[in-house]
Design a protein around this motif. Structure first.
Motif, PDB file in Angstrom:
ATOM      1  N   MET A 191      23.965  35.316  33.401  1.00 31.64           N
ATOM      2  CA  MET A 191      23.987  35.813  32.029  1.00 31.64           C
ATOM      3  C   MET A 191      25.149  35.149  31.283  1.00 31.64           C
ATOM      4  N   MET A 192      24.869  34.576  30.122  1.00 35.55           N
ATOM      5  CA  MET A 192      25.918  33.833  29.413  1.00 35.55           C
ATOM      6  C   MET A 192      25.884  34.108  27.916  1.00 35.55           C
ATOM      7  N   ASP A 193      27.058  34.073  27.318  1.00 34.03           N
ATOM      8  CA  ASP A 193      27.237  34.325  25.883  1.00 34.03           C
ATOM      9  C   ASP A 193      27.214  32.991  25.127  1.00 34.03           C
ATOM     10  N   THR A 194      26.295  32.876  24.155  1.00 32.00           N
ATOM     11  CA  THR A 194      26.217  31.649  23.349  1.00 32.00           C
ATOM     12  C   THR A 194      26.921  31.789  21.998  1.00 32.00           C
ATOM     13  N   HIS A 195      27.712  32.836  21.831  1.00 34.44           N
ATOM     14  CA  HIS A 195      28.527  32.995  20.626  1.00 34.44           C
ATOM     15  C   HIS A 195      27.661  33.172  19.371  1.00 34.44           C
ATOM     16  N   SER A 196      28.118  32.667  18.242  1.00 38.13           N
ATOM     17  CA  SER A 196      27.409  32.901  16.980  1.00 38.13           C
ATOM     18  C   SER A 196      27.135  31.587  16.257  1.00 38.13           C
ATOM     19  N   SER A 197      28.069  31.156  15.420  1.00 38.45           N
ATOM     20  CA  SER A 197      27.896  29.907  14.675  1.00 38.45           C
ATOM     21  C   SER A 197      29.262  29.337  14.341  1.00 38.45           C
ATOM     22  N   ARG A 198      29.282  28.073  13.941  1.00 39.50           N
ATOM     23  CA  ARG A 198      30.542  27.439  13.575  1.00 39.50           C
ATOM     24  C   ARG A 198      30.269  26.125  12.866  1.00 39.50           C
ATOM     25  N   THR A 199      31.321  25.512  12.333  1.00 36.79           N
ATOM     26  CA  THR A 199      31.232  24.170  11.779  1.00 36.79           C
ATOM     27  C   THR A 199      31.668  23.187  12.862  1.00 36.79           C
ATOM     28  N   TYR A 200      30.845  22.208  13.144  1.00 38.01           N
ATOM     29  CA  TYR A 200      31.105  21.260  14.219  1.00 38.01           C
ATOM     30  C   TYR A 200      32.004  20.125  13.737  1.00 38.01           C
ATOM     31  N   GLU A 201      33.102  19.916  14.462  1.00 35.46           N
ATOM     32  CA  GLU A 201      34.036  18.858  14.093  1.00 35.46           C
ATOM     33  C   GLU A 201      33.376  17.491  14.158  1.00 35.46           C
ATOM     34  N   GLU A 202      32.443  17.320  15.094  1.00 33.92           N
ATOM     35  CA  GLU A 202      31.813  16.011  15.288  1.00 33.92           C
ATOM     36  C   GLU A 202      31.040  15.557  14.061  1.00 33.92           C
ATOM     37  N   GLY A 207      26.367  25.086  12.088  1.00 37.74           N
ATOM     38  CA  GLY A 207      25.209  25.302  12.940  1.00 37.74           C
ATOM     39  C   GLY A 207      25.451  26.429  13.922  1.00 37.74           C
ATOM     40  N   TYR A 208      24.403  26.815  14.613  1.00 33.06           N
ATOM     41  CA  TYR A 208      24.537  27.831  15.644  1.00 33.06           C
ATOM     42  C   TYR A 208      25.336  27.273  16.815  1.00 33.06           C
ATOM     43  N   ILE A 243      20.999  31.928  22.129  1.00 38.77           N
ATOM     44  CA  ILE A 243      20.686  30.748  21.322  1.00 38.77           C
ATOM     45  C   ILE A 243      20.113  29.655  22.221  1.00 38.77           C
ATOM     46  N   PRO A 244      19.002  29.036  21.812  1.00 41.98           N
ATOM     47  CA  PRO A 244      18.354  28.050  22.693  1.00 41.98           C
ATOM     48  C   PRO A 244      19.176  26.781  22.881  1.00 41.98           C
ATOM     49  N   LEU A 245      18.997  26.166  24.027  1.00 40.50           N
ATOM     50  CA  LEU A 245      19.579  24.862  24.296  1.00 40.50           C
ATOM     51  C   LEU A 245      19.012  23.818  23.338  1.00 40.50           C
ATOM     52  N   TYR A 246      19.754  22.762  23.135  1.00 41.13           N
ATOM     53  CA  TYR A 246      19.304  21.637  22.307  1.00 41.13           C
ATOM     54  C   TYR A 246      17.949  21.120  22.792  1.00 41.13           C
ATOM     55  N   GLU A 247      17.736  21.150  24.093  1.00 40.62           N
ATOM     56  CA  GLU A 247      16.510  20.599  24.681  1.00 40.62           C
ATOM     57  C   GLU A 247      15.264  21.422  24.360  1.00 40.62           C
ATOM     58  N   TYR A 248      15.439  22.640  23.872  1.00 36.85           N
ATOM     59  CA  TYR A 248      14.258  23.409  23.459  1.00 36.85           C
ATOM     60  C   TYR A 248      13.478  22.653  22.379  1.00 36.85           C
ATOM     61  N   ALA A 249      14.181  22.029  21.461  1.00 28.86           N
ATOM     62  CA  ALA A 249      13.516  21.277  20.391  1.00 28.86           C
ATOM     63  C   ALA A 249      12.851  20.023  20.942  1.00 28.86           C
ATOM     64  N   VAL A 250      13.554  19.340  21.822  1.00 32.16           N
ATOM     65  CA  VAL A 250      13.026  18.103  22.404  1.00 32.16           C
ATOM     66  C   VAL A 250      11.789  18.404  23.250  1.00 32.16           C
ATOM     67  N   CYS A 275      18.541  25.623  17.357  1.00 34.96           N
ATOM     68  CA  CYS A 275      19.502  25.314  18.411  1.00 34.96           C
ATOM     69  C   CYS A 275      20.756  24.714  17.783  1.00 34.96           C
ATOM     70  N   PRO A 276      21.807  24.516  18.550  1.00 34.66           N
ATOM     71  CA  PRO A 276      22.999  23.853  18.016  1.00 34.66           C
ATOM     72  C   PRO A 276      22.666  22.436  17.544  1.00 34.66           C
ATOM     73  N   PRO A 277      23.350  21.938  16.520  1.00 32.34           N
ATOM     74  CA  PRO A 277      23.091  20.583  16.031  1.00 32.34           C
ATOM     75  C   PRO A 277      23.651  19.498  16.938  1.00 32.34           C
TER      76      PRO A 277
END
Length: 353
Positions: A191-202, A207-208, A243-250, A275-277
């Protein structure tokens, strides 16, 4: 009673109502904070077998996990006039599936006044009399109780298996459960916590969020530790988060391009994968570890796809109830049936009224 007396009584009553309402509002504007976990973890720590909660599986019977998601209890929407649909859905799911365990993949509440709604959700779940294990979603910590406060309520509940987990890594609620048969662990639930959202420095893009690098290291440590206490034998596992992994979209895009091959997937997505950007590489770690065969998430209410992608099944839990945006035809939960070999069969169970 004279007219003057009636006016005085009415004014006094109104005054009491106004004072009570103001007192309630002041109390609800406070952010209630819980106790952070004092557990400190490092990757050099020895895995403690005694600290792992074990769930017994009968040798002649499959172990049934019912996953519900995005129930989003909220006082402003769940008044006496409209608060039973979601509870009735869960109750019907329990009757229909007879689960050994209920998992909840996040967004248990959706309200500014979360301390009341969350308490009511916990009381409802406890009333089912079934062990249950939740993870937090992006909305759970948005109200007037922080995740540690909500975690306190979960840890105090008799049937809830939630643990806040290490306090020095990302998130609240990173923990592991083990399903045991005849003294041997046949499967683990991470069981893992995926937090909420944030602005990505990259990218500078909002994004989530996703799990953090220290959580990923903890995941690897858990996978190795479970195998270690199981006589060195690798153990299959299922990962639950919100929150889904990036690979859910792929995975979904490839599955759609291939004509929705029923041998590798079922269900559909009715909205973009939120998913996260940025890809944090967690999926590659999951593949390399070779344990997790199933990932179950919530978050996107009208997505209910389940796609086998590079050896890992990526499943959206079917949304439970009518809170927030929803589709009446997509109401219910998701059942994971575990056999003695640690293999999981996944299906959605629909509830209509």
């Amino acid at each position: 009673m004279t007219k003057k007396q009636k006016i005085i009584v009415a004014a006094a009553t109104l005054g009491v109502i106004l004072v009570s309402g103001l007192s309630w509002l002041i109390a609800e504007l406070v952010i209630y904070k819980g106790t952070p976990s004092d557990t400190v973890w490092t990757s050099e720590d020895e895995f403690d077998a005694a600290a792992v909660v074990r769930l017994a599986k009968q040798a002649d019977k499959d172990f049934v996990i019912l996953n519900i998601t995005d129930v989003q209890f909220g006082d402003t929407l769940d008044g006496p006039w409209n608060k039973t649909f979601t509870e009735n859905t869960v109750s019907e799911l329990v009757k229909k599936t007879n689960p050994d365990l209920i998992t909840v993949t996040g967004d248990m509440v959706w309200t500014r006044f979360s301390r009341h709604s969350f308490k009511r959700f916990v009381e409802f779940m406890e009333g089912l009399g079934i062990p249950w294990a939740p993870v937090f979603g992006n909305h759970d910590g948005e109200g007037n109780s922080d995740l540690n406060r909500l975690g306190d309520l979960l840890e105090q509940a008799d049937n809830c298996l939630f643990e806040k987990g290490p306090g020095n890594i990302g998130g609240v609620g990173n923990y592991v459960l083990a399903i045991e048969q005849d003294g041997r662990i046949v499967h683990s639930l991470i069981m893992m916590d995926t937090h909420s959202s944030r602005t990505y420095e990259e990218t500078g893009e909002w994004g989530y969020d996703h799990v953090y690098p220290d959580q990923i290291k903890w995941y690897e440590w858990v996978i190795d530790g479970i195998a270690g206490i199981n006589g060195g034998e690798p153990v299959t596992s299922t990962l639950f988060m919100h929150i889904p992994l990036y690979e859910y979209a792929v995975a979904y895009e490839q599955w759609a391009q291939g004509g929705f091959d029923e041998s590798t997937g079922f269900g559909r997505n009715n909205e973009p994968v939120c998913c996260p950007p940025v890809n944090n590489g967690f999926f590659n770690v999951i593949k390399a570890a070779g344990s997790t065969r199933d990932v179950v998430v919530g978050h996107d209410h009208i997505n209910y796809s389940s796609v086998l992608y590079e050896g890992v099944r990526l499943t959206y839990g079917l949304k439970t109830g009518d809170r927030c945006y929803h589709d009446d035809s997509l109401n219910g939960g998701t059942v994971l049936t575990l056999n003695a070999r640690g293999e999981v069969r996944t299906e959605h169970v629909y509830i209509t009224f």
